[in-house]
Design a protein around this motif. Structure first.
Motif, PDB file in Angstrom:
ATOM      1  N   THR A  53       0.841  -1.191   0.000  1.00  0.00           N
ATOM      2  CA  THR A  53       0.000   0.000   0.000  1.00  0.00           C
ATOM      3  C   THR A  53       0.885   1.253   0.000  1.00  0.00           C
ATOM      4  O   THR A  53       2.046   1.188   0.408  1.00  0.00           O
ATOM      5  N   PRO A  54       0.337   2.391  -0.420  1.00  0.00           N
ATOM      6  CA  PRO A  54       1.131   3.624  -0.368  1.00  0.00           C
ATOM      7  C   PRO A  54       1.661   3.934   1.039  1.00  0.00           C
ATOM      8  O   PRO A  54       2.815   4.352   1.182  1.00  0.00           O
TER       9      PRO A  54
ATOM     10  N   ASP B  12     -11.902  -4.272   1.169  1.00  0.00           N
ATOM     11  CA  ASP B  12     -12.075  -2.890   1.608  1.00  0.00           C
ATOM     12  C   ASP B  12     -11.688  -1.975   0.456  1.00  0.00           C
ATOM     13  O   ASP B  12     -10.516  -1.699   0.236  1.00  0.00           O
ATOM     14  N   ARG B  13     -12.660  -1.483  -0.266  1.00  0.00           N
ATOM     15  CA  ARG B  13     -12.424  -0.690  -1.476  1.00  0.00           C
ATOM     16  C   ARG B  13     -11.686   0.622  -1.196  1.00  0.00           C
ATOM     17  O   ARG B  13     -11.217   1.277  -2.111  1.00  0.00           O
ATOM     18  N   ARG B  14     -11.576   1.027   0.080  1.00  0.00           N
ATOM     19  CA  ARG B  14     -10.836   2.248   0.419  1.00  0.00           C
ATOM     20  C   ARG B  14      -9.330   2.019   0.359  1.00  0.00           C
ATOM     21  O   ARG B  14      -8.560   2.958   0.254  1.00  0.00           O
ATOM     22  N   VAL B  15      -8.920   0.756   0.452  1.00  0.00           N
ATOM     23  CA  VAL B  15      -7.498   0.409   0.451  1.00  0.00           C
ATOM     24  C   VAL B  15      -7.030   0.190  -0.977  1.00  0.00           C
ATOM     25  O   VAL B  15      -7.680  -0.502  -1.759  1.00  0.00           O
ATOM     26  N   VAL B  16      -5.890   0.781  -1.306  1.00  0.00           N
ATOM     27  CA  VAL B  16      -5.305   0.639  -2.642  1.00  0.00           C
ATOM     28  C   VAL B  16      -4.015  -0.168  -2.531  1.00  0.00           C
ATOM     29  O   VAL B  16      -3.184   0.087  -1.660  1.00  0.00           O
ATOM     30  N   HIS B  17      -3.880  -1.162  -3.392  1.00  0.00           N
ATOM     31  CA  HIS B  17      -2.651  -1.950  -3.470  1.00  0.00           C
ATOM     32  C   HIS B  17      -1.887  -1.521  -4.717  1.00  0.00           C
ATOM     33  O   HIS B  17      -2.483  -1.138  -5.725  1.00  0.00           O
ATOM     34  N   LEU B  18      -0.574  -1.586  -4.614  1.00  0.00           N
ATOM     35  CA  LEU B  18       0.303  -1.220  -5.723  1.00  0.00           C
ATOM     36  C   LEU B  18       0.973  -2.476  -6.256  1.00  0.00           C
ATOM     37  O   LEU B  18       1.692  -3.149  -5.521  1.00  0.00           O
TER      38      LEU B  18
END
Length: 189
Positions: free
Chosen positions: A51-52, A87-93
């Motif tokens: 994640t960022p 959890d759509r609020r979490v962004v994976h890179l």
């Protein structure tokens, strides 16, 4: 010169040379060192740590720097953002194939790989043990997150030669994942 000063001087010189190699690797692709460091970290971390916020914490840089770096790396098609399934609020890179190839071709630099290839297996094992001990000591002094491999984590419970159970996430994982960096790593006592 005492042993602490000598060790510091050696590690400082190695670090300087390594940063120089990272700078050169980035220049070839129009990237700054922080961009190579982001890609390198993402190539070695697990899915809990891509994640960022994790990248920012691992590299010790501001969220703004990471946000700008992510935007640039995304525009160069070296990574992509993916929303978490739960959890759509979490962004994976995730690295793209192009990003994976860039890191595979440039890290670790040949100037580091070549000398280490000349060490015996016992010498490499001893070096790893000593560097792990030093790293753990520095992290404890700085009260920084472990960011280490699952295989050395207190939450790792081996299940078979091919998988382990993570007591923290409550899931079975392939043994290969034990060699990835995890933000939640807790050192075995």
């Amino acid at each position: 010169m005492n042993k602490i000063d000598k060790t510091y001087n050696l590690l400082e010189r190695i670090s300087t040379l390594f940063r120089s190699e990272i700078r050169l690797a980035g220049i070839q692709h129009g990237l700054h060192p922080v961009h190579i460091e982001v890609l390198s970290y993402l190539s070695r971390c697990n899915r809990l740590s891509n994640t960022p916020a994790s990248v920012s914490e691992y590299l010790g840089v501001t969220k703004g720097t990471i946000s700008q770096s992510i935007s640039l790396l995304e525009s160069k098609e070296l990574l992509e953002k993916v929303a978490d399934e739960k959890d759509r609020r979490v962004v994976h890179l995730n690295l793209t194939d192009k990003g994976k190839q860039l890191i595979e071709n440039s890290m670790p630099p040949t100037s580091f790989r070549s000398p280490l290839e000349k060490f015996s297996e016992d010498e490499v094992d001893n070096l790893h043990r000593l560097l792990d001990t030093l790293l753990n000591g520095i992290q404890k002094c700085n009260k920084r997150a472990g960011f280490s491999h699952c295989k050395t984590c207190v939450f790792n419970s081996p299940k078979s030669p091919s998988e382990f159970y993570c007591e923290l996430t409550k899931e079975e994982l392939p043994w290969e994942d034990g060699y990835l960096i995890c933000r939640e790593h807790a050192m075995c006592k």
